[in-house]
Scaffold this active site. Structure first.
Site, PDB file in Angstrom:
ATOM      1  N   GLY A 137     -13.780 -54.051  -0.480  1.00  0.00           N
ATOM      2  CA  GLY A 137     -12.602 -53.412   0.099  1.00  0.00           C
ATOM      3  C   GLY A 137     -12.346 -52.039  -0.491  1.00  0.00           C
ATOM      4  CD  GLU A 138     -10.922 -52.993  -4.196  1.00  0.00           C
ATOM      5  OE1 GLU A 138      -9.828 -53.583  -4.220  1.00  0.00           O
ATOM      6  OE2 GLU A 138     -11.997 -53.596  -3.939  1.00  0.00           O
ATOM      7  CG  PHE A 139     -18.138 -49.264  -0.731  1.00  0.00           C
ATOM      8  CD1 PHE A 139     -18.926 -48.466  -1.543  1.00  0.00           C
ATOM      9  CD2 PHE A 139     -18.406 -49.299   0.636  1.00  0.00           C
ATOM     10  CE1 PHE A 139     -19.966 -47.713  -1.009  1.00  0.00           C
ATOM     11  CE2 PHE A 139     -19.445 -48.553   1.177  1.00  0.00           C
ATOM     12  CZ  PHE A 139     -20.220 -47.759   0.354  1.00  0.00           C
TER      13      PHE A 139
END
EC number: 2.4.99.12
Length: 409
Positions: free
Chosen positions: A53-55
């Protein structure tokens, strides 16, 4: 406090090591770090992400910096296997690694090896020894799409150690004014309200999404209820809707797709009406006769929403909801469980009557009934979701412009 931090890191490693004997994800966490070999570089741009998700959140910044500095190697690290295993071959990075455990020795070795000119962490990642090593070497660390709440440990009376960790960051790009003020209250002024880079990512995806012929064949002329990143509790609530709305199609994309998880989900669904994505029949007529499609692979969800009418986002009965913006960017009203308070975009969507929180099966059926049977209600929700996403784009350019003006490669 540093001693306690060291102990907690070692205890965490020991816990993961024990779990690795029976948990595949924990085993990947251990084995991935043990087997990887770092390549020595002359210089690099280092991006670190907790997970997938952060990627996706930091991806727009990664894409732009790589495009503007093709001669500089790009290194991406992940904390979680769910990020590393899916993006280990991404063309956006020259090297992809698991982040070694946060110890002084590991931090020195890793940073000495990849030699970053800058480091960019996304949202919630704070690792003391890596941050301190960057600081000691005068390597700028930027934290992007950060968001803060008064309840976080940084702003507690006993949070001095963690406040000091924040001081190791060169500049913060925060999502809102509240976050900037909280930082200012602890004497951190190096902060810019840039917004959330996820808006840039999901809006771009919505404008450039490629079609999926099999999904189009499954959909036909029907309206589609898409349940994304679901957990078992979410799935228990959704199954009754399939009986209530037999003319609607349902696509369920579970958060976890292990054989056991998929089997448990299939047991809840009407067998004669359900098909798995990996077993889609080549005959489009047979496919169109099915009412429920279970997605048993990773990476399709952001493209599935182009075929949706209403979206349900999972996780709201556990640690917190997953990505609502991917669906909102396509103009889908989004429904989710009661645990959403840590997510600004969910609160905003609720305020705009484009997002709806439910607490049980009855409340889910009630909001779905309104969306299906009241066209004005539905179209307002749809338009508000799409407009909200578009109006909040622009964070990536703010971040890139700042880095350009403060850094040469």
């Amino acid at each position: 406090m540093l001693i306690l931090y060291r102990i907690s890191i070692k205890a965490y490693y020991f816990g993961i090591w024990l779990a690795s004997f029976f948990n595949p994800k924990a085993r990947l966490w251990i084995e991935g770090r043990r087997k990887q070999k770092l390549v020595t570089l002359n210089e690099s741009i280092w991006f670190h992400f907790a997970s997938l998700g952060e990627f996706e959140q930091g991806r727009p910044v990664l894409e732009k910096l790589k495009a503007e500095n093709p001669a500089v190697k790009t290194v991406v690290t992940f904390f979680s296997p769910s990020g590393y295993e899916i993006r280990k071959n991404t063309p956006l990075a020259d090297y992809v690694y698991y982040l070694p455990l946060d110890t002084r020795r590991n931090a020195k070795l890793f940073i000495s090896t990849i030699k970053p000119k800058i480091a960019i962490f996304t949202k919630y990642e704070y690792w003391y020894f890596y941050m301190d090593e960057l600081y000691q070497r005068e390597i700028p660390l930027y934290l992007i799409s950060a968001i803060y709440r008064p309840q976080q440990i940084f702003f507690r009376s006993y949070g001095g150690f963690y406040r000091n960790m924040l001081l190791l960051t060169q500049h913060f790009f925060v999502q809102d004014e509240v976050s900037k003020k909280l930082l200012a209250d602890i004497n951190i002024d190096e902060a810019t309200v840039s917004g959330d880079t996820r808006f840039d990512r999901v809006w771009e995806n919505a404008q450039t999404v490629k079609p999926l012929e099999t999904i189009a064949a499954f959909k036909g002329e029907s309206k589609v209820f898409i349940a994304g990143s679901t957990w078992p509790t979410d799935e228990d609530l959704i199954t009754n809707l399939i009986l209530i709305y037999p003319k609607w199609k349902f696509i369920i994309a579970p958060h976890e797709i292990s054989k056991e998880k998929i089997s448990n989900l299939l047991e809840k669904l009407p067998a004669e009406k359900t098909v798995r994505y990996s077993e889609i029949p080549t005959d489009s007529n047979l496919l169109h006769q099915k009412q429920v499609l279970v997605i048993d692979n990773i990476g399709l969800l952001s493209r599935l929403y182009q075929y949706g009418t209403i979206a349900y986002i999972g996780g709201g009965f556990g640690a917190g909801i997953h990505n609502t913006l991917e669906a909102a960017a396509f103009g889908l009203p989004v429904i989710f469980g009661p645990i959403y308070q840590k997510f600004k975009e969910a609160q905003d969507l609720i305020t705009l009557n484009a997002g709806f929180s439910i607490v049980n099966e009855a409340s889910l059926e009630n909001i779905v009934y309104q969306l299906i049977n009241d066209d004005n209600f539905y179209f307002r929700a749809s338009a508000n979701a799409k407009n909200y996403t578009q109006q909040n784009t622009g964070a990536t350019n703010k971040i890139i412009n700042y880095i350009r003006s403060h850094q040469t490669f």
